[in-house]
Structure formats: C-alpha cells, structure tokens
Design a protein around this motif. Structure first.
Motif, PDB file in Angstrom:
ATOM      1  N   ASP A  96       0.839  -1.207   0.000  1.00 49.47           N
ATOM      2  CA  ASP A  96       0.000   0.000   0.000  1.00 49.47           C
ATOM      3  C   ASP A  96       0.870   1.251   0.000  1.00 49.47           C
ATOM      4  N   ASN A  97       1.923   1.239   0.811  1.00 52.77           N
ATOM      5  CA  ASN A  97       2.817   2.394   0.868  1.00 52.77           C
ATOM      6  C   ASN A  97       3.521   2.632  -0.464  1.00 52.77           C
ATOM      7  N   ALA A  98       3.807   1.520  -1.162  1.00 47.30           N
ATOM      8  CA  ALA A  98       4.473   1.626  -2.462  1.00 47.30           C
ATOM      9  C   ALA A  98       3.493   1.821  -3.607  1.00 47.30           C
ATOM     10  N   LYS A  99       2.186   1.900  -3.249  1.00 48.78           N
ATOM     11  CA  LYS A  99       1.133   2.060  -4.261  1.00 48.78           C
ATOM     12  C   LYS A  99       1.215   0.959  -5.317  1.00 48.78           C
ATOM     13  N   LYS A 100       1.218  -0.292  -4.826  1.00 46.93           N
ATOM     14  CA  LYS A 100       1.238  -1.463  -5.705  1.00 46.93           C
ATOM     15  C   LYS A 100       0.015  -2.327  -5.408  1.00 46.93           C
ATOM     16  N   PRO A 101      -1.155  -1.927  -5.933  1.00 46.95           N
ATOM     17  CA  PRO A 101      -2.393  -2.647  -5.613  1.00 46.95           C
ATOM     18  C   PRO A 101      -2.388  -4.104  -6.065  1.00 46.95           C
ATOM     19  N   THR A 104      -0.863  -6.027  -3.270  1.00 48.71           N
ATOM     20  CA  THR A 104      -1.834  -6.089  -2.166  1.00 48.71           C
ATOM     21  C   THR A 104      -2.873  -7.170  -2.438  1.00 48.71           C
ATOM     22  N   ALA A 105      -3.344  -7.241  -3.677  1.00 52.62           N
ATOM     23  CA  ALA A 105      -4.350  -8.243  -4.047  1.00 52.62           C
ATOM     24  C   ALA A 105      -3.801  -9.659  -3.894  1.00 52.62           C
ATOM     25  N   GLU A 106      -2.527  -9.852  -4.233  1.00 52.15           N
ATOM     26  CA  GLU A 106      -1.913 -11.172  -4.078  1.00 52.15           C
ATOM     27  C   GLU A 106      -1.828 -11.564  -2.604  1.00 52.15           C
ATOM     28  N   TRP A 107      -1.506 -10.592  -1.754  1.00 49.97           N
ATOM     29  CA  TRP A 107      -1.466 -10.882  -0.320  1.00 49.97           C
ATOM     30  C   TRP A 107      -2.868 -11.193   0.208  1.00 49.97           C
ATOM     31  N   ASP A 108      -3.882 -10.536  -0.333  1.00 45.27           N
ATOM     32  CA  ASP A 108      -5.270 -10.836   0.060  1.00 45.27           C
ATOM     33  C   ASP A 108      -5.611 -12.291  -0.265  1.00 45.27           C
ATOM     34  N   LYS A 109      -5.190 -12.760  -1.429  1.00 40.17           N
ATOM     35  CA  LYS A 109      -5.442 -14.154  -1.817  1.00 40.17           C
ATOM     36  C   LYS A 109      -4.678 -15.108  -0.906  1.00 40.17           C
ATOM     37  N   TYR A 110      -3.460 -14.713  -0.542  1.00 38.17           N
ATOM     38  CA  TYR A 110      -2.660 -15.563   0.337  1.00 38.17           C
ATOM     39  C   TYR A 110      -3.294 -15.654   1.725  1.00 38.17           C
ATOM     40  N   LEU A 111      -3.879 -14.549   2.179  1.00 37.56           N
ATOM     41  CA  LEU A 111      -4.560 -14.562   3.478  1.00 37.56           C
ATOM     42  C   LEU A 111      -5.727 -15.546   3.445  1.00 37.56           C
TER      43      LEU A 111
END
Length: 287
Positions: A96-101, A104-111
């Motif tokens: 999010d800090n690096a503005k790389k959505p 972020t979406a990949e981490w959401d899938k991993y969660l």
C-alpha cells in the motif's frame, strides 16, 4: 546465469559462492529480479545448515514480497498461523505504501489460503466477501466459493446484499456481463429481462447470450425487440458479416417461446425487402 552459478558452485568454495551472490544481489538492487539472487543465497545457506545466517538474510530483504512469502510459507508449514498472518499484514502495508495494488491483491489471496489451511470458516467467508468486492477479475470464483459456505436458506439475501455492497451493476463486455451471469446461475429472470430491454444495452450479442434466461413470460416482448433490432441491422448494414450476425440472432431468437413463428415471419419480410442481396438470402434460407 543459472549455468554460471552452477559452475561457480563446483569450482568455488561455499563462501566464495556466497560472496558472488552478495555481489549479484547488490548489482540487481531495485530491479524486479533481485529476489532470485537472494533466494539462491538462502537456498545455499539452508543446505549448509547455516540457518541463523539465512534468517538474518531473510530479515534484511523481507521488504521483497517473494522473500516475505518464503517466511510466511515456512510459518504456515509450522502451523504458526499468527506469524504467517502478521507477515501478510506487513506485506500489505508495504504494498500500500508503495502504491502497488496488484501485490496487495496477491497478499489478500494468500490470506484466504491461510484461513483455508486453518479451516477457519468465519474468516474464510469474510475474506471471500472482501475479495469479491475488491477483486474484479475473479468475482465468479469467489461467488461459487461463498455459495458453498453460506446456508441455502440465507443465500439469496446474502447474495443481494453482497451485490449491493460491491456496487455491482450491469456493465457488459462484448457478449457477456458478470452480473447477468450471476442471475443466470441463480435462476432470476426478472433482472435479466430488465437488463435486455434497457435502452442502454442495445446489443444483439447480449440478446443472443441472455434472452433464453429472461423467462417465458417475457418472450413476446423480447421477440418484438429482437425483430426491431434485426430490422435495424438489416437496414443499416449490407455486408457479409452483418448477414451472418442476423442469421445467428435469428437462430437464438427461434429458441424463445413462439420464436420459430416470429423468425419465419421476419424471414419472409426480409425476402421481400432484400431479395437483391443474395448473400443475405443464403444466410436466412432455412428460416
């Protein structure tokens, strides 16, 4: 580069190889492939059972999502679920800090993967809901997963609330529309009918795809609209592609209640109006 690395490990000492990898890591600083050299160093350190050194390398480069994923995977394998979730949260923060959505979406899938591994149904449902709302590319996948988890008696209400929360509206792309696809699967005819008769979505492709799912009670209105649209298509375009489109739509139209008679009537009209268009006459010869 892989062959060079392999040869280097054959002729150099382990420490020489590690030093070479340090140089490669530095040379690729800030580049998309830096993580590959960090991973090679980690692999070698683990093979040498120099785990404390490997742990330090991981912490040094944990800002790289691929390295953080290695740490999270190891925690997950060890059933350290809190630790793995912490890595995901920190990875999301960095993205999010690096503005790389996308990351972020990949981490959401991993969660979601973590919750599924844990068998945590409540959090699985919450995360699937979050992914449905935020991830446009895989909504149908998350819809199917949620439908398996939500009790059947609660599903319709849950789905309608989910659609509202996602601000999901009809927004077709060529021949298909996600929301219409969901209503097809749910057997809900009224929304599909309203979608098809809306002046905003004048499309023979969409009519061909969805008219059969709009309910027999609306067949007469759809046949009338189909006929008007096909008349307009024939009037505006005199090309082989257009004639093929007209024939395809007439075949789809014929599948509706009363459709065969309506198609035949329209074909007679076209034969009278456009008898000097041999390609068109060939396309509609069977109607």
């Amino acid at each position: 580069d892989g062959l060079l690395n392999e040869l280097s490990q054959r002729v150099l000492t382990d420490d020489d190889t590690l030093a070479m990898l340090d140089k490669q890591i530095a040379q690729h600083a800030g580049q998309y492939d830096q993580h590959t050299y960090v991973e090679r160093k980690l692999d070698l350190l683990r093979k040498l059972h120099r785990d404390k050194e490997a742990d330090k390398v991981e912490q040094k480069y944990i800002h790289l999502e691929q390295i953080r994923k290695i740490v999270a995977n190891r925690m997950l394998d060890a059933k350290d679920y809190d630790g793995a979730i912490k890595q995901v949260r920190e990875g999301m923060r960095d993205a999010d800090n690096a503005k790389k959505p996308g990351i972020t979406a990949e981490w959401d899938k991993y969660l979601l993967h973590i919750y599924q591994t844990m068998g945590d149904k409540e959090n699985i449902i919450n995360q699937l809901r979050h992914l449905f709302i935020d991830n446009r590319n895989s909504r149908k996948e998350y819809y199917h997963a949620l439908k398996k988890l939500i009790p059947a008696t609660e599903w319709k209400e849950y789905l309608h609330r989910l659609i509202a929360d996602a601000h999901l509206t009809f927004s077709p792309m060529f021949t298909h529309d996600l929301l219409a696809d969901l209503y097809v699967e749910e057997g809900e005819t009224e929304p599909i009918f309203n979608f098809l008769i809306s002046p905003r979505f004048e499309s023979l492709d969409l009519m061909n795809t969805y008219s059969m799912y709009a309910g027999e009670e609306h067949a007469a209105e759809l046949l009338a609209k189909y006929s008007d649209m096909l008349r307009d298509e024939a009037k505006r375009h005199a090309t082989a592609k257009s004639y093929s489109t007209i024939a395809e739509s007439m075949r789809a139209m014929g599948k509706l209640k009363g459709g065969k008679a309506a198609v035949h009537k329209l074909a007679l009209e076209f034969r009278e109006l456009y008898h000097r268009r041999p390609l068109m006459m060939k396309e509609i010869r069977n109607f």
